[in-house]
Design an enzyme around this catalytic site. Sequence first.
Site, short mmCIF file in Angstrom:
data_model
loop_
_atom_site.label_atom_id
_atom_site.label_comp_id
_atom_site.label_asym_id
_atom_site.label_seq_id
_atom_site.Cartn_x
_atom_site.Cartn_y
_atom_site.Cartn_z
CG HIS A 161 1.90 -37.83 0.08
ND1 HIS A 161 3.17 -38.21 0.48
CD2 HIS A 161 1.51 -38.77 -0.82
CE1 HIS A 161 3.51 -39.34 -0.11
NE2 HIS A 161 2.52 -39.69 -0.93
CB CYS A 188 2.30 -39.86 -4.16
SG CYS A 188 0.67 -40.65 -4.14
#
Length: 214
Positions: A161, A188
Amino acid sequence: MKKSLLKPLTFCFVILICVISLARISMPQTQEKASRPTKKETIVKKTAASFRPYQDPSDLRQPYNWCKSSERKPYPKIKSLENDITIRVSLKGNRVYILRNNQRIYTMLASGGVFKNGKSLTPTGTFHIQDNRGESFYNPNLNEGANNWTSWDKKDVYLFHSVPTKDNGKYNLKEAKKLGKQSGSHGCIRLSVPDSAWIMNNIRTGTKVIIKNN
């Protein structure tokens, strides 16, 4: 009688002084030898660049810019049914590589999970891009969100992301400045805004993702 005792006493006194002097001289030398290292220790501090499997391309943006694509050249064109693409992540190198037939075709600035006790919060191993992806999300438990997310974990816990956003939707500038330089996420893989959008829009479900420390 006195004269006969004087010479032995003088001799003993001289011997005693010599013994004490030798003891004082020898003790510091022994301690110094014991504390002196036998070999010179050379400490080599590794930089992030030493962990990267590929050298940065000449067109990588300098200085790093989380608002723009990582390279100045256009993104590679990926065919809809192309199955020879692999995403390679270097956690300690702070890079994501797009590979075609194991040949690098694009380099992206990245920031993975922070290292605790020598281990990253991002799991290492082989994974695959999942169906789930979207334009934005917000996690109230972490008080953090992001844009352009693409899942590479079956439970959708770990994602590619953008650099993180705050609860008001604005980008967290302090965290964004870490991109390409140091780890910073909860697990992430953070990317620049355009890079994350490109992955979301172009990388097909099932694409292999290989994550290593180096």
